[in-house]
Design a protein around this motif. Structure first.
Motif, mmCIF file in Angstrom:
data_model
loop_
_atom_site.group_PDB
_atom_site.id
_atom_site.type_symbol
_atom_site.label_atom_id
_atom_site.label_comp_id
_atom_site.label_asym_id
_atom_site.label_seq_id
_atom_site.Cartn_x
_atom_site.Cartn_y
_atom_site.Cartn_z
ATOM 1 N N ARG A 181 0.592 -1.075 -0.644
ATOM 2 C CA ARG A 181 0.039 0.206 -0.078
ATOM 3 C C ARG A 181 0.358 1.674 0.249
ATOM 4 O O ARG A 181 0.549 2.387 -0.476
ATOM 5 C CB ARG A 181 -0.968 0.103 0.722
ATOM 6 N N ILE A 232 -0.133 -16.197 -3.246
ATOM 7 C CA ILE A 232 -1.916 -15.635 -3.293
ATOM 8 C C ILE A 232 -2.260 -14.373 -2.380
ATOM 9 O O ILE A 232 -3.089 -13.635 -3.005
ATOM 10 C CB ILE A 232 -2.491 -16.924 -2.851
ATOM 11 N N THR A 233 -1.402 -14.254 -1.021
ATOM 12 C CA THR A 233 -1.175 -12.647 -0.698
ATOM 13 C C THR A 233 -0.998 -11.789 -1.230
ATOM 14 O O THR A 233 -1.874 -10.529 -1.374
ATOM 15 C CB THR A 233 -0.760 -12.828 0.647
ATOM 16 N N GLY A 236 -3.601 -10.676 -4.102
ATOM 17 C CA GLY A 236 -4.884 -10.120 -3.222
ATOM 18 C C GLY A 236 -4.579 -8.668 -3.078
ATOM 19 O O GLY A 236 -5.055 -8.032 -3.918
ATOM 20 N N LEU A 237 -3.035 -8.548 -2.497
ATOM 21 C CA LEU A 237 -3.122 -6.773 -2.163
ATOM 22 C C LEU A 237 -2.771 -6.296 -3.011
ATOM 23 O O LEU A 237 -3.685 -5.104 -4.034
ATOM 24 C CB LEU A 237 -1.560 -7.092 -1.312
ATOM 25 N N ASP A 240 -6.270 -5.183 -4.970
ATOM 26 C CA ASP A 240 -7.086 -4.615 -4.353
ATOM 27 C C ASP A 240 -6.779 -3.361 -4.220
ATOM 28 O O ASP A 240 -7.055 -2.159 -5.055
ATOM 29 C CB ASP A 240 -6.761 -5.263 -2.653
ATOM 30 N N TRP A 243 -7.735 -2.444 -8.295
ATOM 31 C CA TRP A 243 -9.135 -2.979 -8.646
ATOM 32 C C TRP A 243 -10.455 -1.365 -7.993
ATOM 33 O O TRP A 243 -10.274 -0.603 -6.336
ATOM 34 C CB TRP A 243 -10.045 -3.382 -7.831
ATOM 35 N N ARG B 179 -15.206 -2.844 0.116
ATOM 36 C CA ARG B 179 -14.653 -3.180 0.746
ATOM 37 C C ARG B 179 -13.646 -4.041 1.358
ATOM 38 O O ARG B 179 -13.568 -2.877 2.702
ATOM 39 C CB ARG B 179 -13.244 -3.091 -0.616
ATOM 40 N N ARG B 181 -11.284 -2.409 2.275
ATOM 41 C CA ARG B 181 -10.154 -1.214 2.720
ATOM 42 C C ARG B 181 -11.158 0.497 3.302
ATOM 43 O O ARG B 181 -11.024 1.399 3.598
ATOM 44 C CB ARG B 181 -9.544 -1.278 1.962
ATOM 45 N N VAL B 186 -6.511 1.809 8.146
ATOM 46 C CA VAL B 186 -5.548 1.262 8.321
ATOM 47 C C VAL B 186 -5.251 1.170 9.449
ATOM 48 O O VAL B 186 -5.762 2.483 10.213
ATOM 49 C CB VAL B 186 -4.867 1.844 7.600
ATOM 50 N N GLY B 219 -16.340 -7.396 -0.841
ATOM 51 C CA GLY B 219 -17.031 -8.004 -1.306
ATOM 52 C C GLY B 219 -14.966 -7.783 -2.436
ATOM 53 O O GLY B 219 -14.311 -7.233 -1.359
ATOM 54 N N LEU B 220 -14.644 -8.773 -3.291
ATOM 55 C CA LEU B 220 -12.759 -9.789 -3.148
ATOM 56 C C LEU B 220 -12.716 -8.792 -4.732
ATOM 57 O O LEU B 220 -11.997 -9.963 -4.688
ATOM 58 C CB LEU B 220 -13.351 -11.374 -2.868
ATOM 59 N N GLY B 221 -13.226 -8.571 -5.471
ATOM 60 C CA GLY B 221 -13.453 -8.654 -6.405
ATOM 61 C C GLY B 221 -14.564 -8.873 -7.600
ATOM 62 O O GLY B 221 -14.702 -10.053 -6.772
ATOM 63 N N THR B 233 -6.879 -14.655 0.975
ATOM 64 C CA THR B 233 -6.642 -13.270 0.641
ATOM 65 C C THR B 233 -7.363 -12.508 1.378
ATOM 66 O O THR B 233 -7.125 -11.062 1.681
ATOM 67 C CB THR B 233 -7.122 -13.308 -1.024
ATOM 68 N N GLY B 236 -5.467 -11.492 4.362
ATOM 69 C CA GLY B 236 -4.323 -10.759 3.958
ATOM 70 C C GLY B 236 -4.357 -9.454 4.078
ATOM 71 O O GLY B 236 -3.683 -8.889 4.284
ATOM 72 N N LEU B 237 -5.256 -9.526 3.121
ATOM 73 C CA LEU B 237 -6.462 -7.746 3.433
ATOM 74 C C LEU B 237 -5.939 -7.565 4.485
ATOM 75 O O LEU B 237 -6.246 -6.165 5.557
ATOM 76 C CB LEU B 237 -7.350 -7.884 2.298
ATOM 77 N N ASP B 240 -2.612 -6.450 6.283
ATOM 78 C CA ASP B 240 -2.657 -5.656 6.285
ATOM 79 C C ASP B 240 -3.335 -3.908 6.751
ATOM 80 O O ASP B 240 -2.655 -3.110 7.112
ATOM 81 C CB ASP B 240 -2.720 -5.109 4.575
#
Lengths: 244, 244
Positions: A181, A232-233, A236-237, A240, A243, B179, B181, B186, B219-221, B233, B236-237, B240
């Motif tokens: 990010r 994968i992680t 995915g980041l 994100d 998108w 999403r 985020r 953060v 959603g994840l996309g 995923t 991981g998000l 983060d």
């Protein structure tokens, strides 16, 4: 399977395809649909669409397909992956295609064992089927472009600009303090390419070489992940961030 | 293995542990270290530390361990997972522990088949070993707390507040426009709990029930991911966002 993918040459002029393989079996035994039912279909590297079951018997399922005008865009994330052990790579093909990668560049690295390059898992007749399975899961048609590079240095110095062009370049490095990010803004319009090292990690010389070629180092947190989970992680980041 | 985990009762008063199982084999055959070498060790649900190889032979490896004062904090992300097929769950234990989850709440749902609850993969003697393998990979000691819930409604209405308390609650829903985020800032100081549905998805009633219990839909996309990839995923998000 959330969609059924066809090769372009399987379609006749009227948009009909006759399936006799595992796809026919899936339609009969898992989806259990009859004539007249609509299924999501797609043409590999072509458009998505709807297929109507025109007829079916124990041998063959005939779909008549109405395709969209446009082919979906290629996923905007590419992967540069130090060749993992064949057993690991084998498990990764389908998830990679379903998460979405435009290109998969497999490379040698100091800590990659040479004999990993001899595996059947690297033969296109093996991995193509696994990639298609992942696309069918994700409802995409764009087959990731796979290339194999036996010298990281040659790849970075002579080939990469040509292969991927002007993209955000990142390398996963457990020692990095920046994160995805910090390096990729939300809605970034460029494509992104992320490099994931071998199980023992990149050596310093490799990290420096990657830096010189524009790869920003990003960390994934304090935990040490296996290649699969790390890949994968990270993908995915990145998705994100890109998108919108 | 990036660390070697011990049960608290394996350590004597002088901090010595005698290993005779796969860990001894790993030290001898994979790490190939000799007497005097230091290894990262940890006590399950206790502190990390350093173990010095005091002696070793073909039977036994003796480590003398110096442990840190503090036990690492429990990962700040919890998972509410509709029970996947045994084959899938079996593959998920180790990656879940390595990515980091505090709790794994396995639940029934409309689209979970009842016989999934009968699998040996749900027995603690099976999954504990897999979870430990994931912790050894990630260099953590905190074993995820696993619980099994045969009624989603009872779990949400009567048990969840007690089990996880005041946490950010999210549910992965392909139809959601928000999403991760948008829902978790953060550096969020709360713990987070994410709910992942069964292969066929949550039914509307379940999504509404989750909403009433404070789960924000994310959603994840546009791509449809398998349970494993969707779970990894999403975790991981979340990590983060929470990781400062």
């Amino acid at each position: 399977m959330n969609s059924i993918l066809l090769e372009a040459e399987e379609l006749d002029d009227a948009g009909r395809a006759s399936l006799r393989d595992h796809r026919a079996q899936h339609i009969r035994e898992v989806l259990r649909v009859g004539s007249g039912r609509q299924l999501r279909v797609g043409v590999i590297d072509g458009p998505m669409g709807i297929g109507v079951v025109e007829s079916m018997d124990t041998e063959c399922v005939v779909l008549r397909c109405e395709l969209e005008d446009k082919t979906p865009p290629r996923p905007r994330v590419d992967l540069l992956l130090a060749l993992p052990r064949p057993k690991v790579l084998k498990r990764m093909w389908a998830p990679l295609a379903s998460i979405g990668v435009g290109r998969i560049l497999l490379t040698n690295a100091w800590k990659v064992e040479r004999n990993y390059f001899d595996t059947h898992v690297l033969r296109s007749e093996f991995y193509r089927a696994a990639l298609i399975e992942g696309l069918e899961q994700a409802r995409d048609t764009r087959l990731p472009i796979v290339s194999i590079h036996k010298q990281l240095k040659v790849l970075l110095e002579d080939e990469l600009d040509f292969l991927v062009g002007d993209v955000k370049r990142l390398v996963a490095d457990p020692a990095a303090s920046d994160r995805v990010r910090d390096v990729v803004e939300v809605g970034c319009e460029k494509r992104a390419l992320v490099a994931i090292g071998p199980e023992g990690g990149w050596i310093d010389d490799e990290l420096q070489l990657l830096s010189r070629h524009g790869f920003a180092r990003v960390g994934l947190g304090p935990r040490i992940l296996r290649t699969e989970a790390a890949t994968i992680t990270t993908l995915g980041l990145l998705h994100d961030r890109l998108w919108i």
